[in-house]
Enzyme design. Sequence first.
Site, PDB file in Angstrom:
ATOM      1  N   HIS A  88       1.751  11.164  11.568  1.00 42.79           N
ATOM      2  CA  HIS A  88       2.299  12.021  12.014  1.00 42.79           C
ATOM      3  C   HIS A  88       1.943  12.306  13.368  1.00 42.79           C
ATOM      4  O   HIS A  88       0.953  11.292  14.210  1.00 42.79           O
ATOM      5  CB  HIS A  88       1.325  13.470  11.472  1.00 42.79           C
ATOM      6  CG  HIS A  88      -0.543  12.640  11.406  1.00 42.79           C
ATOM      7  ND1 HIS A  88      -0.959  13.577  12.595  1.00 42.79           N
ATOM      8  CD2 HIS A  88      -1.262  12.628  10.844  1.00 42.79           C
ATOM      9  CE1 HIS A  88      -2.485  13.060  12.558  1.00 42.79           C
ATOM     10  NE2 HIS A  88      -2.889  12.359  11.816  1.00 42.79           N
ATOM     11  N   ARG A 137      -0.038  18.007   8.646  1.00 35.89           N
ATOM     12  CA  ARG A 137       1.122  17.462   9.820  1.00 35.89           C
ATOM     13  C   ARG A 137       2.057  16.340   9.611  1.00 35.89           C
ATOM     14  O   ARG A 137       2.919  16.144  10.410  1.00 35.89           O
ATOM     15  CB  ARG A 137      -0.600  17.269  10.388  1.00 35.89           C
ATOM     16  CG  ARG A 137      -1.754  16.204   9.764  1.00 35.89           C
ATOM     17  CD  ARG A 137      -3.296  15.877  10.649  1.00 35.89           C
ATOM     18  NE  ARG A 137      -3.589  14.827  10.090  1.00 35.89           N
ATOM     19  CZ  ARG A 137      -4.682  15.996   9.142  1.00 35.89           C
ATOM     20  NH1 ARG A 137      -4.800  16.736   8.367  1.00 35.89           N
ATOM     21  NH2 ARG A 137      -5.935  14.022   8.087  1.00 35.89           N
ATOM     22  N   GLU A 191      -5.205  11.415   4.548  1.00 37.67           N
ATOM     23  CA  GLU A 191      -5.743  10.638   5.675  1.00 37.67           C
ATOM     24  C   GLU A 191      -7.254  10.534   4.770  1.00 37.67           C
ATOM     25  O   GLU A 191      -7.059  11.197   3.150  1.00 37.67           O
ATOM     26  CB  GLU A 191      -6.011  11.962   6.997  1.00 37.67           C
ATOM     27  CG  GLU A 191      -7.461  10.959   7.518  1.00 37.67           C
ATOM     28  CD  GLU A 191      -6.671   9.669   8.088  1.00 37.67           C
ATOM     29  OE1 GLU A 191      -6.910   8.539   7.920  1.00 37.67           O
ATOM     30  OE2 GLU A 191      -6.778   9.494   9.470  1.00 37.67           O
ATOM     31  N   HIS A 261      -0.543   8.968   7.068  1.00 40.80           N
ATOM     32  CA  HIS A 261      -2.096   9.382   8.462  1.00 40.80           C
ATOM     33  C   HIS A 261      -2.667   7.920   9.188  1.00 40.80           C
ATOM     34  O   HIS A 261      -1.884   6.491   7.891  1.00 40.80           O
ATOM     35  CB  HIS A 261      -3.313   9.926   7.514  1.00 40.80           C
ATOM     36  CG  HIS A 261      -2.058  11.073   6.721  1.00 40.80           C
ATOM     37  ND1 HIS A 261      -2.517  12.381   8.012  1.00 40.80           N
ATOM     38  CD2 HIS A 261      -2.310  11.739   5.803  1.00 40.80           C
ATOM     39  CE1 HIS A 261      -1.966  13.259   7.160  1.00 40.80           C
ATOM     40  NE2 HIS A 261      -1.935  12.958   5.782  1.00 40.80           N
TER      41      HIS A 261
HETATM   42  O1  LIG Z   1      -9.080  11.914  10.544  1.00 40.16           O
HETATM   43  C1  LIG Z   1      -8.972  11.831  11.474  1.00 40.16           C
HETATM   44  O2  LIG Z   1      -9.562  12.623  12.105  1.00 40.16           O
HETATM   45  C2  LIG Z   1      -8.332  10.390  11.829  1.00 40.16           C
HETATM   46  O3  LIG Z   1      -6.929  11.362  12.283  1.00 40.16           O
HETATM   47  C3  LIG Z   1      -8.250   9.277  12.413  1.00 40.16           C
HETATM   48  O4  LIG Z   1      -8.977   9.043  12.533  1.00 40.16           O
HETATM   49  P1  LIG Z   1      -9.791   7.095  13.178  1.00 40.16           P
HETATM   50  O5  LIG Z   1      -8.986   7.417  14.624  1.00 40.16           O
HETATM   51  O6  LIG Z   1     -11.193   8.004  13.591  1.00 40.16           O
HETATM   52  O7  LIG Z   1      -9.450   7.130  11.898  1.00 40.16           O
END
Ligand SMILES: O=C(O)[C@H](O)COP(=O)(O)O
Length: 333
Positions: A88, A137, A191, A261
Amino acid sequence: MAAATSHNVIVSAQSHRWNSKNSRLDRRTANVRLVSVGSCCSGNRKLGLVCASGSQSSVIDPVHLPSNGKGDHSPKKSSESSLILIRHGESMWNEKNLFTGCVDVPLTPKGVDEAIEAGKRICNIPIDVIFTSAMIRSQMTAMLAMMQHRRKKVPIITHKESEQAQSWSKIYSEDTKEQSIPVITAWQLNERMYGELQGLNKQETADRFGKEQVHEWRRSYDTPPPNGESLEMCADRAVSYFKDQVVPHLTAGKHVMVAAHANSLRSIIMHLDKLTSQEVISLELSTGIPMLYIFKEGEFIRRGSPVGPSEASVYAYTRNLATYRDTLDSMVQ
Ligand SMILES: O=C(O)[C@H](O)COP(=O)(O)O
């Protein structure tokens, strides 16, 4: 160091990163295995980009382009299909540098722009079915990207949560259905659940727990954040879903886009590119960058990220993508 077999290349790279700057795989300094990168026509190996072998059958067939009076577009069996993966665009919590995980926040204006830009990059690539996570998202990203597609089919979210939802969203015209692209939403593509880090500022968390600890939570394969999911746990649902629900469409010759994600896609790319749990640590995905794979004879061949709709090398990926683009060109003439 660089050792190569016909479809398997080891390169020196520390960061296995799909980024927004050069829109292609960026290589840094540790060993990362790149699957099926192969050689370009010129003999120059380009990461993430391969020239056409020129031997594939039609990739446009499952798209059922209407006849434009210049040829017959009746479906034929395709031996290859395209898979676009896209993280996203920037979310409102990405902007604030907060751990987001399964908190369902929307895109920022920059994220909207990224999704539109991504759509321009893939506007000549066939798409028959779209998978998104259950989160707004990824859905915004998929929809905004599709607004740019030259084929102008309408992406329609399928509702199968109840019999009533299914029957109330039925389409009664075959023609209209033909001009639609089903969008299948699945929580399994969400995610990774970031547990007790959700809503915390990433920098403040690093200051409090140490950079190394936070890096391990964020990038390791099997260390979960407090009460959250490790990448391995996330892979358990995301990769299983991909194998059970997405691959059958590809096998049937359908062209698929998956909008999801950072971590659900990291787990899927780990599977597609056969990365080890060490190699996946350095796999980073930027927001809003489409990544193209060709699925052929049961294998996923990574073809990089299309930089622009008219980028010649995109259409050198396979003869079939060029054929599809030419058909779109002829439709607007
Ligand atoms: O969930 C989150 O904060 C981001 O989408 C991905 O986070 P990361 O870069 O800490 O894996």
